[in-house]
Design a protein around this motif. Structure first.
Motif, short mmCIF file in Angstrom:
data_model
loop_
_atom_site.label_atom_id
_atom_site.label_comp_id
_atom_site.label_asym_id
_atom_site.label_seq_id
_atom_site.Cartn_x
_atom_site.Cartn_y
_atom_site.Cartn_z
N ASN A 167 0.68 -1.10 -0.02
CA ASN A 167 0.13 -0.04 0.11
C ASN A 167 0.95 1.32 0.09
O ASN A 167 2.07 1.20 0.33
N ARG A 168 0.23 2.28 -0.42
CA ARG A 168 0.64 3.61 -0.03
C ARG A 168 -0.20 4.39 0.89
O ARG A 168 -1.62 4.10 0.67
N TRP A 169 0.14 4.99 1.98
CA TRP A 169 -0.60 5.80 2.70
C TRP A 169 -0.34 7.22 2.61
O TRP A 169 0.79 7.75 2.62
N PHE A 170 -1.48 7.99 2.45
CA PHE A 170 -1.36 9.57 2.27
C PHE A 170 -2.01 10.31 3.50
O PHE A 170 -2.92 9.82 4.15
N LEU A 171 -1.23 11.04 3.92
CA LEU A 171 -1.56 11.88 5.15
C LEU A 171 -2.00 13.43 4.44
O LEU A 171 -1.22 14.02 3.96
N VAL A 172 -3.45 13.65 4.58
CA VAL A 172 -3.79 14.82 3.70
C VAL A 172 -4.65 15.60 4.51
O VAL A 172 -5.26 15.25 5.62
N GLU A 173 -4.25 16.86 4.42
CA GLU A 173 -5.09 18.06 5.11
C GLU A 173 -5.91 18.79 4.23
O GLU A 173 -5.52 19.10 3.21
N PHE A 174 -7.25 18.80 4.70
CA PHE A 174 -8.14 19.51 4.00
C PHE A 174 -8.46 20.88 4.42
O PHE A 174 -8.92 21.24 5.28
N ILE A 175 -7.63 22.03 3.66
CA ILE A 175 -7.84 23.33 4.13
C ILE A 175 -9.12 24.16 3.63
O ILE A 175 -9.28 24.12 2.45
N PRO A 176 -9.81 24.38 4.51
CA PRO A 176 -11.29 25.01 3.98
C PRO A 176 -10.91 26.55 3.38
O PRO A 176 -9.95 27.21 4.07
N ILE A 177 -11.41 26.77 2.32
CA ILE A 177 -11.34 28.10 1.62
C ILE A 177 -12.62 28.82 2.23
O ILE A 177 -13.83 28.60 2.12
N GLY A 178 -12.08 30.24 2.65
CA GLY A 178 -13.32 31.19 2.86
C GLY A 178 -13.64 30.74 4.65
O GLY A 178 -14.55 31.47 4.89
N GLN A 179 -13.17 30.06 5.16
CA GLN A 179 -13.32 29.73 6.57
C GLN A 179 -12.13 29.86 7.46
O GLN A 179 -10.80 29.34 6.81
#
Length: 153
Positions: free
Chosen positions: A6-18
């Motif tokens: 496998n490959r494991w992604f660590l992702v941050e979801f940055i909100p736009i406008g908040q």
């Protein structure tokens, strides 16, 4: 016997406008379905067919908006491309920031714990609280570290 790599992604979801993420708005199922739509629209049925069996969202924290995603090693570039091209989830705009890619869950867990500490430090700096001050983030760091470390492959 051959093991599944496998490959494991660590992702941050940055909100736009908040200024901060809308806590409790997103969950793992919504992120998975948005990734599915992104793969289908950008890579078609062939792309979705190659990543469908292995794509899973293992962890999502609404407080720090980080996510750990697992995908098969051979198809990780398709998933990464779909993540990069993702612009909105459930009608709200987000910028997906891939923080770390690893081959083992252990390294993804270590990167997630370190990133959680950085994000909490940023929140404290924005609110101008001293680092020795005990607040609700201390409890969050302890519980999130236990949750992340308990993830299994």
């Amino acid at each position: 016997m051959v093991r599944f790599k496998n490959r494991w992604f660590l992702v941050e979801f940055i909100p736009i406008g908040q200024s901060r993420p809308a806590e409790g708005h997103l969950d793992g199922k919504q992120i998975w379905s948005a990734l599915r739509q992104s793969v289908l629209s950008n890579f078609g049925d062939t792309g979705w067919g190659s990543v469908a069996l292995s794509l899973t969202v293992k962890y999502y924290s609404p407080t720090t908006s980080i996510c750990i995603i697992r995908v098969a090693r051979d198809q990780h570039k398709i998933a990464w491309g779909a993540l990069t091209l993702l612009s909105s989830i459930e009608g709200l705009k987000y910028i997906p920031n891939v923080i770390h890619v690893s081959g083992t869950i252990k390294h993804a867990q270590l990167a997630a714990v370190a990133h959680n500490r950085e994000v909490i430090a940023r929140y404290r700096a924005q609110s101008r609280t001293p680092s020795a001050y005990h607040d609700s983030y201390e409890e969050y760091l302890a519980t999130s570290t236990l949750e992340i470390e308990s993830l299994q492959d």
